[in-house]
Each structure stands twice: as C-alpha cells, then as structure tokens.
Design a protein around this motif. Structure first.
Motif: not given
Ligand code: P5A
Length: 429
Positions: A66-74, A94-98, A107-110, A136-141
């Motif tokens: 497997a090859q490592e990448i880094l995707m954003p949290t948002i 977790l929903r956000i409005e800019d 992101g809870p998953t990618n 990467q960090w994830k968020f699940r409420d």
C-alpha cells in the motif's frame, strides 16, 4: 529524557469518570486529557505510544504494497452527494458551513474522496491495481462516546483503499490486507481474532472485524475453538484457512444456523481494532470511476477499504496488558525502552553513575526515561510501574558500592542484581 523535565502529569487519585482500566490508567499515567466529550489531547507519554503504533502500522502497510497519501480532514459535501451517503450518514456526521455558505463536513471516512482522486488521476487498466492509505483524524459524532479514547468522537484511523480490475484481484487485495492486519497486531503483542461482521454504513457484502479479547470489549463475538488451537505463522498467515473457520460478530451470529457444535463454540467480548470491507463497485459506479481496458472496453474498478483504529489501540493494548500496579507496555510500542531510577539524588556517586548509564544508553540507541527527581524510592517505583516501561534499571548507594545495578522486567517483575555491563548487554541484546 530526564523525568524532572518531562511533562508527565500523573494523577494520584483514580478519576471517578473512568469506567474501564485502560481509561483509568491512561489518565493516571498522564497520557491523555479530555478536552470535551469524546475529544482528547495527547500528552507526551501518550503521544510517544501513539507514534510507535503508527510506525508499526505504516511499516506493515508499506510492506504489503500500500502507498501512503494524506487526505484532508475537511471534505466537501458535494462529494458525498455523489455517492448518496450525505443524507444516509445521519447525525454521526459533523456538518460545517464555510463563509461562502458551502457545505463541508469533518470526514468520518474517505471512500468518496479517494474514489474522486482515482477518477481524476487514472485512465488505463495499466494503472491498476493500486492501494492507497492514510493515517488521519476522523470525526464521528457518536451518541455515547465512552471509555476514553476507546470510543470517542475525534479519533485517529489508518484507512486504506484498494482498486482492482476484477473480482479476483479485489479478493487478493482483501486477503493481502487481512494478512497484513494479523502481522500488524502481532507486532504490538496482540492476538487479534478476525470475525465476519456487518458492513453497516460502509456497505458491501463481505467484511471482517479484528478483535482483541477483553472483558471490557464492547462487542460480543462467537468463534470456533479451532481458532485457538491453530498455530499461526505470522510472517505468512494462512488466510484461506482462517477465513474458513467460523467466527462472527454478534449481529451476524445466528445460533440457529451456526455450524459449530455448542461445546466447540466460544463466546467472548472483544475490542474492535480493525475492520476491512469488500464492496465491489458501490463507490466507483456511483461516482463514475472507470478505466479503459486492454481492448478499449470500459472497466469499473472493484474496491475495498481497510480501517485500523490507531488511537483506540493504546487502550486495547492496556486492556490486554496491565496489572494492579499499572500498564505493562510490550517492547514494540513502549514510550521508552527503560526507566533509569536514581534512588538517591543527594548521593554524588549515584548521580555520576546514573549520568554515565544515561549517556551509554543513549549512545547504544536505547531510549531511557531517567528519574532524577528528589522523591522517595516508593514513589519512584510506583510511578515507574504505573507508566509501564518494559525495563527498570535501578541505581542506589548499596549497588554503587558493590558495583551492581538492579534490572527489573516490568512484565513478570523478575529482578536481577547485575554488573552494569551485563545489565546494558541485556538491554541492548
Ligand atoms: C474502513 C476504512 C471504516 O470506516 N472506511 C475506511 C472503513 N471502517 S470502521 O469500522 O467504521 O472504522 C475503522 C476502525 O476505526 C475504529 N473506530 C473508532 N475508534 C475510536 N472511536 C470511534 N468512535 C471509532 N469508530 C471506529 C475502529 O477500530 C474501527 O475498526
């Protein structure tokens, strides 16, 4: 690292809110601190363990190809509208409005994001198979975050995503990760039990969870006693044999249809430290990921995804490895290899002996936590046992006069009076 300078806010009292031993010990050992419900800061001791765990995971993912990448949290909500999961995911997201009124989410998953990366970056069958992962960090409420970092809202995950041209290739990728997971957990001193599971919100028709057996585990698992009797070669585990043994998570276990005789069926509680999924073209088809085949035909890649609960693992390891005095870290993840304890800091001979050992350990590439504080021996021993370093090297006036040090193995508690050279040899060997 000198303990007098090390940021280690240990607690004398057992925190009342902590219901399970790993949570209590992580708080008492100053590894983590709660910031709000299910959201934690990692303090130096805890972060060292987390980094060691990450390193083992990264190493085994790389070794498995497997090859490592880094995707954003948002992430953008539009991506999730393409797969249809924006509405399905419900309140856990977790929903956000800019500031421009655009819908974003933490992101809870990618699956969606990595599928869109492939959609934009590959055109031909020649570019497959590929497996990309990130840590990467994830968020699940979560409705009920609990047990400290075991079930929290913000957590660190290793998630890998495989893309193959056909079902056969996809099954190979799945089995490849299956084997890598067994190796990964074994390197952390853990025996993981793989069980068939419900794919839930990720989807697909095959998934396995990897469980660490512990009374405090949140899941009930059922498995054939044959699993315990099997000798596993961790360098090359027999995945097909393992997958043929009956093992299921509670939701998939049907006592009526279970092929295992009652006296051979084991029931246990488990901590889910990994979960792998095979879901075919669920995301690639929905999001229009296609490549050109050898004859110009259009191929929709078959996918799988593979998660490890990185920040859950320190707690799982503690549940599996502790005693009444504290944590017992396996060598591979320990925050320091050895605790060097000076029993009498007012004694010049002890100080110079300890300083010398500290330098020699550093030169030998062994990380030591050097207790140079002016504290009672009892308090020093208690702290060392609590934080669970694999070895304790104890230096006191009697030993210095006799030319010996005491070496204690935290697991098992055996103590030996040794010459300094033999002690160092034992630590480096
Ligand atoms: C697989 C990788 C997925 O999300 N998508 C990408 C798939 N799987 S999963 O089972 O939902 O999560 C993977 C692992 O993450 C850990 N985990 C958690 N750890 C701490 N707190 C949580 N709330 C939490 N939720 C999931 C688990 O170890 C799980 O196996």
């Amino acid at each position: 690292m000198r303990l007098s300078r090390f940021f280690l806010p240990t607690l004398k009292e057992t925190p009342a809110e902590a219901k399970i031993v790993s949570h209590r010990l992580m708080l008492r050992a100053g590894m983590i601190r709660q910031e709000s419900a299910g959201i934690y800061s990692w303090l130096p001791l805890g972060l060292r363990v987390l980094k060691n765990i990450e390193t083992i995971i990264r190493d085994e993912q790389d070794a498995a190809g497997a090859q490592e990448i880094l995707m954003p949290t948002i992430q953008s909500a539009d991506l999730w509208r393409e797969s249809g999961r924006y509405d399905d995911y419900g309140k856990e997201m977790l929903r956000i409005e800019d500031r421009h009124g655009r819908d974003l989410l933490y992101g809870p998953t990618n699956e969606e994001m990595v599928t869109s990366i492939l959609r934009d970056c590959i055109k031909s069958y020649k570019q497959l198979p590929v497996n990309l992962y990130h840590i990467q960090w994830k968020f699940r409420d979560e409705v009920r975050p609990r047990f400290g970092i075991m079930r929290c809202r913000e957590f660190l995950m290793k998630d890998a995503y495989s893309f193959d041209l056909d079902l056969e290739g996809a099954k190979r990728s799945y089995d490849n990760m299956f084997a890598a997971y067994l190796r990964t957990f074994a390197r952390m001193g853990l025996k993981a039990v793989p069980v068939r599971a419900d794919p839930g919100a990720i989807g697909g028709d095959m998934s396995h969870e990897f469980h660490i057996l512990a009374e405090t585990g949140e899941s009930a698992i059922f498995y054939d006693a044959a699993y315990d009797e099997m000798t596993l070669d961790m360098d090359n585990p027999d995945v097909a044999a393992l997958q043929s043994i009956y093992a299921a998570e509670e939701e998939l276990h049907d006592p009526e249809k279970c092929p295992v005789a009652d006296d051979r069926l084991k029931q246990a509680r488990g901590i889910e430290v990994g979960h792998i999924f095979f879901f075919g073209t669920k995301y690639s088809a929905a999001m229009g990921l296609v490549v050109d085949g050898p004859g110009g035909e259009r191929i929709t890649p078959e996918m799988g995804s593979y998660g490890i609960g990185v920040s859950r693992l320190p707690a799982a390891i503690i549940e599996a490895s502790h005693d009444e005095n504290g944590i017992i870290w396996p060598d591979s993840v320990a925050p320091f290899a050895v605790g060097l304890v000076n029993l009498k800091v007012s004694d010049e001979a002890c100080v110079s002996q300890c300083d010398d050992i500290y330098d020699r350990l550093r030169d030998a590439g062994i990380e030591a936590l050097y207790d140079d504080r002016d504290e009672r021996p009892g308090a020093k021993f208690a702290d060392m046992d609590l934080i669970g370093l694999p070895w304790q090297l104890v230096v006191g006036p009697r030993g210095v006069a006799a030319g010996t040090v005491e070496l204690k193995r935290r697991a098992g508690g055996e103590k030996e009076e040794l010459s300094l050279d033999s002690a160092l040899e034992k630590l480096t060997g």
